[in-house]
Write a protein that holds these residues in place. Structure first.
Motif, PDB file in Angstrom:
ATOM      1  N   ALA A  47      13.123  29.606 -27.209  1.00  0.00           N
ATOM      2  CA  ALA A  47      13.923  28.450 -27.619  1.00  0.00           C
ATOM      3  C   ALA A  47      15.050  28.310 -26.596  1.00  0.00           C
ATOM      4  O   ALA A  47      16.141  28.867 -26.771  1.00  0.00           O
ATOM      5  N   ALA A  48      14.767  27.611 -25.522  1.00  0.00           N
ATOM      6  CA  ALA A  48      15.700  27.523 -24.399  1.00  0.00           C
ATOM      7  C   ALA A  48      16.604  26.308 -24.548  1.00  0.00           C
ATOM      8  O   ALA A  48      16.119  25.169 -24.633  1.00  0.00           O
ATOM      9  N   ASN A  49      17.905  26.561 -24.613  1.00  0.00           N
ATOM     10  CA  ASN A  49      18.928  25.503 -24.686  1.00  0.00           C
ATOM     11  C   ASN A  49      18.593  24.505 -25.789  1.00  0.00           C
ATOM     12  O   ASN A  49      18.655  23.290 -25.603  1.00  0.00           O
ATOM     13  N   LEU A  50      18.228  25.073 -26.947  1.00  0.00           N
ATOM     14  CA  LEU A  50      17.759  24.259 -28.058  1.00  0.00           C
ATOM     15  C   LEU A  50      18.734  24.216 -29.221  1.00  0.00           C
ATOM     16  O   LEU A  50      19.006  23.142 -29.766  1.00  0.00           O
ATOM     17  N   ILE A  51      19.256  25.369 -29.626  1.00  0.00           N
ATOM     18  CA  ILE A  51      19.933  25.439 -30.922  1.00  0.00           C
ATOM     19  C   ILE A  51      21.147  24.519 -31.006  1.00  0.00           C
ATOM     20  O   ILE A  51      21.463  24.009 -32.085  1.00  0.00           O
ATOM     21  N   ASP A  52      21.859  24.301 -29.888  1.00  0.00           N
ATOM     22  CA  ASP A  52      23.045  23.445 -29.951  1.00  0.00           C
ATOM     23  C   ASP A  52      22.694  21.965 -29.800  1.00  0.00           C
ATOM     24  O   ASP A  52      23.578  21.129 -29.590  1.00  0.00           O
TER      25      ASP A  52
END
Length: 702
Positions: free
Chosen positions: A598-603
């Motif tokens: 999950a690359a640069n996804l959660i924000d």
């Protein structure tokens, strides 16, 4: 057959001073030939009358080709000041017709013919002086100052041809014959056209940088294709062959026309080819300065829309599926013709090209080249291929709008040259394209072929998609490694000693990490909420390449291509499958993975906590979850109440990393090598970049 009026230049050699004099002779011959063409204008009004609404009057083009030298020489820093700023502004840019119904109603205060003649003489003397004085080393490359001189010569060759077309469209009373441009006279009945086989084989298109002849930017790069056997018409379509289409009301029946062609047909009210003149029940043909009884065995000259309509009609008459050839198929004809390239035409020209025989078309059965006639010369040949850049394409910095505006799916390539083509236009690599409604000295031949028309890239102009395409597949900036590649590397290294059978790249954007994972994993799924992003990965998987624009500055753009072959990713691309999905509401089928990235996804999620709480059930015991994020929480993506961290809780700072440990500590164990920082750079323009640092954490499923 006679020699061409002006021989093609080579850019190499052993004697610089001989080459200097050869370039000087070619410059003067080209400059003078263009001026001679305007001797056709019989009266002052002819200089200022528009031949067609979408083009300037001919006075513009008379000045434009000279102004081109001055403008480019100044851009290149070879001259310090202009000769005449007013004229160089008036003559700088012509009308590029954007549509057949895009009428130009602007009025211009044109200078006198004498003023323009005097200006042209000043330009001649300026360029002659530069040719005599500039240092010259061989070979000349496109980085050389001499390239500007060659560019001006070739630009004038283009306008020699396009201006002669405009003269054919002036009223006959406005023009007069000129001996130097005498047309052919031989004419008669046309031969029956037949389809002949063209053997299967590979074609290669594109110039190498070291090619010893001038080239426009779109010619460089490499394109290769394997063609199956197909059949092509032995001759170009003659006036006589086309007559049946006219007589059977081909111009009145919309069923033969493409949607674009039918719109043009209705708007233009065309009933026959534009150079055909009805005269009391008989047909005459308009040439530059005369009309003559129709030479039925000369090639018909039409636009691409008319040529396409004829092929549709002819298909219905014959029961065969006929169409215009692709650029690749024309190249196969050229390869099998046995013709040397123009640089080797020392003694005789092998066709009706370069004004070697006359200033008009000639019989379609006059010049046999291999098993076919007029593979080159006589008239240009429309193809079914919209112009596109080859892999490796670069815009020449001194003429960045020569080709780039034509990469729009609206300009089809013409091949082979015409009776008045010179220089680069005579080369087999020449690639010129015009809008499909445009009239040139152009005709066509038809083919029936099992070969699919080549996929021509449509450049992605969506700024964000293009930005991410460059981020994933483009160059590295400021020494920062490719982020998507690094994320995949970190994940694969963390999986050392563990089975890696299925991987999920969630928030995959345009897919580079997914393709990188496929080097090591037999089944990779890439998911993203954005259909725009997913389409890039899908096109790359299916086609191997994706083209996009980059903003350089303001409205200026460059054209780029992501190519899996160049990145060494084609062999495993079939292992990747892309789907659109909401990371916060995944379907049940997305489960049982050994690795999830999950690359640069959660924000960027609307419910990041829900995603983290659900993802554990989709990872097998012992599998890994790799999360990267710069933690740039923004309310436009995530409501303030949904932020994981980046605020005070109970009076104490709560970082996103702290929140990750709270949420994931039950089903996961944080690996000992976490966290670590990973920099990335996103290019916005040539002079604006985002430099960010993501935190990488690796979590092992318990």
């Amino acid at each position: 057959m006679a020699r061409t009026r002006i021989a093609a230049l080579r850019l190499d050699g052993e004697h610089a001073e001989q080459k200097r004099e050869e370039i000087r002779r070619t410059f003067h011959a080209t400059f003078s030939l263009y001026e001679q063409l305007f001797d056709h204008l019989a009266e002052p009004a002819a200089w200022y009358e528009k031949a067609i609404p979408l083009r300037h009057p001919l006075i513009f083009y008379f000045g434009h080709s000279a102004t081109f030298y001055v403008n480019k020489l100044q851009v290149a820093g070879l001259i310090g000041q202009r000769l005449d700023p007013r004229l160089e502004s008036v003559f700088a840019v012509g009308v590029d017709e954007m549509s057949w119904d895009d009428l130009d109603e602007t009025h211009y205060d044109w200078p006198s013919v004498d003023d323009v003649r005097q200006y042209r003489q000043q330009v001649r003397e300026l360029v002659d002086g530069l040719i005599r004085e500039m240092p010259l080393s061989l070979p000349i490359t496109w980085d050389s100052p001499w390239w500007v001189i060659l560019m001006g010569i070739e630009h004038e060759n283009i306008h020699l041809e396009t201006s002669s077309v405009l003269m054919r469209q002036l009223p006959l009373s406005r023009v007069r014959p000129v001996e130097a441009f005498r047309p052919w006279t031989s004419a008669g009945a046309a031969p029956d056209n037949i389809l002949q086989a063209v053997a299967s084989g590979a074609v290669r298109l594109g110039k190498e940088r070291a090619d010893p002849r001038y080239g426009w930017d779109n010619e460089y790069g490499l394109h290769q294709a394997a063609l199956q056997t197909f059949h092509a018409s032995r001759f170009l379509v003659s006036n006589q062959e086309f007559l049946a289409f006219v007589e059977q009301d081909g111009y009145s029946a919309s069923r033969w026309w493409s949607v674009e062609g039918d719109r043009w047909r209705r708007f233009s009210q065309a009933r026959h080819p534009t150079f055909w003149v009805p005269d009391q029940g008989v047909w005459r043909l308009r040439l530059i300065a005369e009309e003559r009884p129709m030479p039925w065995n000369w090639p018909v000259e039409v636009n691409a829309l008319e040529a396409d309509a004829f092929c549709r009609w002819k298909s219905a008459q014959t029961g065969q599926s006929l169409r215009l050839p692709s650029e690749d198929e024309w190249q196969r004809l050229r390869d099998l013709s046995g013709l040397a390239d123009c640089a080797a035409w020392d003694d005789a020209v092998p066709g009706n090209i370069g004004l070697a025989g006359g200033c008009s078309p000639c019989r379609v059965d006059q010049f046999k080249q291999g098993n076919f006639y007029d593979v080159i010369g006589n008239v240009w040949q429309w193809t079914a291929t919209p112009i596109y850049p080859f892999p490796g394409f670069e815009v020449h910095p001194l003429y960045d709008d020569f080709t780039v505006p034509t990469f729009d799916q609206q300009h089809n390539l013409i091949k082979g040259g015409s009776f008045i083509s010179f220089g680069n236009e005579m080369q087999q690599e020449a690639r010129y394209a015009f809008r499909r409604h445009f009239f040139q000295h152009a005709g066509f031949r038809y083919v029936t072929s099992p070969n699919a028309l080549p996929e021509v890239p449509v450049y992605e102009s969506d700024a964000l998609v293009s930005q991410y395409a460059e981020f994933h597949y483009g160059r590295e900036y400021y020494g920062v490694p490719n982020f998507a590649v690094e994320v995949a590397r970190i994940a694969v290294e963390a999986m050392a000693g563990k089975p890696l059978r299925r991987a999920l790249d969630i928030g995959c954007a345009v897919g580079r990490s997914s393709f990188e994972l496929a080097r090591h994993c037999p089944e990779v799924t890439g998911l993203d909420f954005s259909a725009r992003f997913i389409s890039v990965g899908v096109q790359l998987r299916e086609r191997g390449h994706f083209s996009y624009t980059l903003t350089e500055e303001g409205e200026l753009q460059s054209y780029q291509t992501a190519d899996l072959a160049a990145l060494g990713l084609t062999g495993t691309a079939h292992r990747v499958h892309f789907f659109q999905a909401d990371a916060c509401n995944l379907r049940p089928l997305y489960r049982d993975y050994d690795l999830v990235i999950a690359a640069n996804l959660i924000d960027r999620l609307h419910h990041p906590r829900k995603f983290l709480e659900d993802i554990a059930d989709r990872i097998l015991p012992g599998g890994l979850l790799v999360i990267t994020s710069p933690y740039t929480w923004l309310e436009e993506y995530t409501a303030r109440t949904e932020w994981l961290g980046g605020f005070k809780r109970d009076g104490e700072n709560l970082s996103t990393f702290d929140a990750l440990r709270e949420i994931l500590s039950g089903p996961f164990r944080l690996r000992d090598d976490s966290p670590q920082d990973l920099s990335f750079v996103i290019r916005e323009t040539a002079r604006k970049y985002q430099h960010s640092i993501a935190q990488v954490t690796v979590w092992e499923r318990l």
